[in-house]
Design an enzyme around this catalytic site. Structure first.
Site, PDB file in Angstrom:
ATOM      1  CG  ASP A 128      -4.799  -4.752   3.295  1.00 10.20           C
ATOM      2  OD1 ASP A 128      -4.828  -5.904   2.829  1.00 10.20           O
ATOM      3  OD2 ASP A 128      -3.748  -4.146   3.587  1.00 10.20           O
TER       4      ASP A 128
HETATM    5  N1  URA Z   1      -0.688  -3.316  -0.080  1.00 13.61           N
HETATM    6  C1  URA Z   1      -1.206  -3.299   1.171  1.00 13.61           C
HETATM    7  O1  URA Z   1      -0.475  -3.299   2.151  1.00 13.61           O
HETATM    8  N2  URA Z   1      -2.536  -3.270   1.294  1.00 13.61           N
HETATM    9  C2  URA Z   1      -3.396  -3.232   0.246  1.00 13.61           C
HETATM   10  O2  URA Z   1      -4.621  -3.184   0.424  1.00 13.61           O
HETATM   11  C3  URA Z   1      -2.839  -3.244  -1.046  1.00 13.61           C
HETATM   12  C4  URA Z   1      -1.473  -3.285  -1.183  1.00 13.61           C
END
Ligand code: URA
Length: 230
Positions: free
Chosen positions: A101
């Site tokens: 993310d």
């Molecule tokens: N899980 C999440 O919620 N975000 C990420 O970036 C990776 C795994």
């Protein structure tokens, strides 16, 4: 491989552009001017374009310490993309192995080897990913059992696969998951009534983010690291 294809692979030129360069007499093989686009090139041949030696690029296997604020996408109207952190030729041929993310930091792999990234991300292979998680509320000890049993994520029909949670501090834990659902870690903590405040990926399979790789830095994987992930 055909000469025009070889030039495309080395330079990123289109087949038409490569053909034009050949017809213009800009290409030589082992010092001899060649004007046939279909001429075969072997691994030992020295090909030059406009006097510059050409070399095939890849396959490339790269680890990046992703900083927050960068998007794992090929373009984005609002935020810089992770590829802008790489000073590599033909960067457009690289793709990320899965995604982190915008606000997640840590280990991100990039490659131009589609089979390799497919193996690492395919649900069939269950490659483990370990995240360090900081939460808004204290993490109760029974979260370990809940995550080990699997939790239902909002809007999904199947519970998550067994995941390993290790408590580090009241608001900090290490979570290892073996699948890669959308925003999985954040949604798992939401499922037990908590909120992820910060998320950092430390490990993929047997590959740990090296402590000497600073945020925003990257390097190629060595043979041993590629082997660990294959
Ligand atoms: N899980 C999440 O919620 N975000 C990420 O970036 C990776 C795994």
């Amino acid at each position: 491989m055909r000469l025009d294809k070889f030039i495309c692979d080395c330079t990123g030129l289109t087949r038409t552009q490569a053909g034009k360069s050949i017809r213009q007499g800009l290409v030589s093989i082992n010092g001899e001017l060649v004007k046939q686009a279909a001429r075969q090139v072997s691994v030992t041949d020295q090909v030059e374009l406009d006097g510059e030696p050409l070399q095939l690029i890849g396959p490339r296997y790269i680890m990046l310490h992703k900083p927050a604020g960068y998007v794992c996408a090929n373009d984005d109207p609002e935020h810089p993309i992770v590829f802008t952190l790489l000073d590599e030729p033909l960067v457009e041929r690289l793709h990320t192995v899965g995604r982190l993310d915008l606000d997640t930091t840590g280990l991100l792999l990039l490659t131009d080897d589609g089979q390799w990234s497919h193996r690492l991300t395919s649900p069939k292979h269950h490659v483990a990913k370990t995240y360090r998680v900081w939460t808004a509320d204290p993490i109760p000890a029974d979260a370990i059992a809940q995550f080990a049993a699997g939790v239902m994520l909002r809007g999904e029909k199947e519970p998550t696969k067994p995941a390993q949670l290790e408590l580090v501090a009241t608001h900090e834990a290490l979570l290892t998951i073996h699948e890669g659902r959308y925003h999985q870690v954040k949604r798992m903590f939401a499922a037990i009534g908590n909120k992820v405040e910060r998320l950092h990926r430390e490990r993929i399979g047997a590959l740990q983010l090296p402590v000497d790789l600073a945020e925003g830095e990257y390097r190629s994987l060595n043979e041993e690291e590629i082997r660990l992930l294959s």
